[in-house]
Design an enzyme around this catalytic site. Sequence first.
Site, short mmCIF file in Angstrom:
data_model
loop_
_atom_site.label_atom_id
_atom_site.label_comp_id
_atom_site.label_asym_id
_atom_site.label_seq_id
_atom_site.Cartn_x
_atom_site.Cartn_y
_atom_site.Cartn_z
N SER A 107 0.84 -1.20 0.00
CA SER A 107 0.00 0.00 0.00
C SER A 107 0.87 1.25 0.00
CB SER A 107 -0.89 0.00 1.25
OG SER A 107 -1.49 1.26 1.42
N GLN A 130 0.91 0.02 -4.77
CA GLN A 130 -0.42 0.63 -4.93
C GLN A 130 -0.30 2.14 -4.80
OE1 GLN A 130 -2.31 1.84 -1.87
NE2 GLN A 130 -3.66 2.88 -3.33
N TYR A 132 -2.30 6.01 -4.91
CA TYR A 132 -3.40 6.97 -5.04
C TYR A 132 -2.82 8.16 -5.79
CZ TYR A 132 -6.07 4.52 -1.37
OH TYR A 132 -6.76 3.59 -0.64
N THR A 158 -5.42 2.85 -7.51
CA THR A 158 -6.74 2.66 -6.91
C THR A 158 -7.68 3.75 -7.41
OG1 THR A 158 -5.74 1.62 -4.99
CG2 THR A 158 -7.97 2.48 -4.70
N ARG A 167 -16.55 5.56 7.39
CA ARG A 167 -16.60 4.36 8.23
C ARG A 167 -17.03 4.74 9.63
NH1 ARG A 167 -11.05 3.36 5.35
NH2 ARG A 167 -11.90 3.13 3.26
N LYS A 224 -7.26 -0.72 -9.92
CA LYS A 224 -7.92 -1.44 -8.82
C LYS A 224 -9.14 -0.66 -8.36
CE LYS A 224 -7.17 -2.96 -4.05
NZ LYS A 224 -7.87 -2.00 -3.19
N HIS A 248 -13.03 -2.25 -2.64
CA HIS A 248 -12.23 -1.79 -1.51
C HIS A 248 -12.67 -2.50 -0.21
CE1 HIS A 248 -9.38 1.76 -1.06
NE2 HIS A 248 -9.45 1.35 0.18
C1 LIG Z 1 -7.61 -2.05 6.79
C2 LIG Z 1 -7.64 -1.94 5.29
C3 LIG Z 1 -6.83 -1.01 4.66
C4 LIG Z 1 -6.85 -0.92 3.27
N1 LIG Z 1 -5.99 -0.07 2.67
C5 LIG Z 1 -5.96 0.03 1.32
C6 LIG Z 1 -5.03 0.87 0.68
O1 LIG Z 1 -4.19 1.50 1.31
N2 LIG Z 1 -5.09 0.94 -0.67
C7 LIG Z 1 -5.99 0.23 -1.41
O2 LIG Z 1 -6.02 0.33 -2.63
N3 LIG Z 1 -6.86 -0.60 -0.81
C8 LIG Z 1 -6.86 -0.72 0.53
N4 LIG Z 1 -7.74 -1.58 1.13
C9 LIG Z 1 -8.61 -2.45 0.30
C10 LIG Z 1 -7.91 -3.78 -0.01
O3 LIG Z 1 -6.87 -3.60 -0.94
C11 LIG Z 1 -8.88 -4.82 -0.60
O4 LIG Z 1 -9.54 -4.25 -1.70
C12 LIG Z 1 -9.90 -5.36 0.39
O5 LIG Z 1 -9.34 -5.47 1.68
C13 LIG Z 1 -10.37 -6.74 -0.08
O6 LIG Z 1 -11.34 -7.24 0.76
P1 LIG Z 1 -11.08 -8.29 1.95
O7 LIG Z 1 -10.50 -7.51 3.07
O8 LIG Z 1 -12.45 -8.79 2.23
O9 LIG Z 1 -10.15 -9.36 1.44
C14 LIG Z 1 -7.74 -1.70 2.51
C15 LIG Z 1 -8.55 -2.63 3.16
C16 LIG Z 1 -8.51 -2.75 4.52
C17 LIG Z 1 -9.39 -3.78 5.18
C1 LIG Z 2 -5.00 5.33 4.50
C2 LIG Z 2 -6.17 4.90 3.65
C3 LIG Z 2 -6.16 5.68 2.40
C4 LIG Z 2 -6.13 3.42 3.47
C5 LIG Z 2 -7.37 2.82 2.85
O1 LIG Z 2 -7.49 2.76 1.65
C6 LIG Z 2 -8.40 2.25 3.68
O2 LIG Z 2 -8.39 2.41 4.90
O3 LIG Z 2 -9.33 1.60 3.12
#
Ligand SMILES: Cc1cc2nc3c(=O)[nH]c(=O)nc-3n(C[C@H](O)[C@H](O)[C@H](O)COP(=O)(O)O)c2cc1C
Ligand SMILES: CC(C)CC(=O)C(=O)O
Length: 351
Positions: A107, A130, A132, A158, A167, A224, A248
């Site tokens: 990330s 990844q 942004y 993303t 959230r 993504k 996401h």
């Molecule tokens: C705590 C957390 C942080 C995440 N941070 C990012 C991130 O920084 N960048 C991003 O593109 N997606 C982020 N995501 C989304 C994940 O890449 C992914 O799409 C998602 O977790 C998939 O679902 P799952 O948790 O059910 O496997 C995040 C998801 C979670 C749960």
């Molecule tokens: C720091 C955030 C941009 C990370 C994220 O994508 C998330 O928490 O779902």
Amino acid sequence: MSGPLSLREFEALARDRLPLSAYDYFAGGADDEVTLRANESAFARLRLLPRVLRGNAAPDLRTSLLGADIAMPVVIAPTAFHRLADPEGELATARAAAEADTLMIASMASTVAVEDIAKAGGADLPLWFQLYIQSDSKVTEALVRRAEDAGCRALVVTVDSTVFGRRERDHRHGFHDLPEGLYCENMRGLAGDGGVRPIEMIRDLDWEHVQRLRSVTGLPIVLKGLMHPADAVLAAAHGVSALMVSNHGGRQLDTVVATIDAVADVVAAVDIPVLVDGGVRRGTDVVKALALGADGVAIGRPVLWGLAARGQTGVAQVLRMLRDELDRALALCGCSSVHDIPRDLLREAPC
Ligand SMILES: Cc1cc2nc3c(=O)[nH]c(=O)nc-3n(C[C@H](O)[C@H](O)[C@H](O)COP(=O)(O)O)c2cc1C
Ligand SMILES: CC(C)CC(=O)C(=O)O
């Protein structure tokens, strides 16, 4: 007492170990969390109709994604803030990914700098970065150079985050920032004063940004967070190398369709590799995604649960568990490899 027997049991262990605010940040979704729940329940609605007496030896799980040969079509999705789960953070995750012989997407919001993640994973770990896209193109370019210099083999842009999803769990805890001592290390040096620049979500994100990015890097670009087949067609036309069907993890727009319900139309629309993430918790979920034409799946939260429960060992166990489940599911479905999973293996459960 036996250890965790499933990815879900890892979540229970992690919940016991984490402060509630961190657990809720990892676990939570946007608004009413309809999509968060739907991602998992949509897999349960799809049922398997296996073939028998096919005399297969051990199924072949190996595959390749944009030139990276990996042990299974299960990779690590980018998730922020691994040091909230474990002091070693992304270093532990990278070592576990290397041990499992799979691919990690770091990330942009990692709490360890991408070059240190790359070092921890070693030269053999396929690492993607990844991104942004930021409003200042020089900042975006600096991030791209940083990822290139670290040896990342693709950029995962993303596109589902033009604003930050709301959230409610985080609002309840007042969780809006990393605790003292933890930083988004990839943003260090990018603020005017050389400090850590905050990550922006930009509302005006469009195809021109993708085109501009294409012109400043030779790395493959993966989009993504794309769900609509018409956007998939546009992505391919803009020279994008692969797609990740993703909502996401239900953290951005709530009530979006479950990813497993969107993936087949995207696969049908394009000739580039398609990954899917969201709600993958069992080997049978991986089989279902592949039967719908996906080239692989990514997992987000299960990695965080493994990390919070047992550090590097926990992440390695999560990956091993999913690999073993995938192997067993393929054998029981009568499939000889991850490339031999017919669509007619799937049936919708009656309502
Ligand atoms: C705590 C957390 C942080 C995440 N941070 C990012 C991130 O920084 N960048 C991003 O593109 N997606 C982020 N995501 C989304 C994940 O890449 C992914 O799409 C998602 O977790 C998939 O679902 P799952 O948790 O059910 O496997 C995040 C998801 C979670 C749960
Ligand atoms: C720091 C955030 C941009 C990370 C994220 O994508 C998330 O928490 O779902």
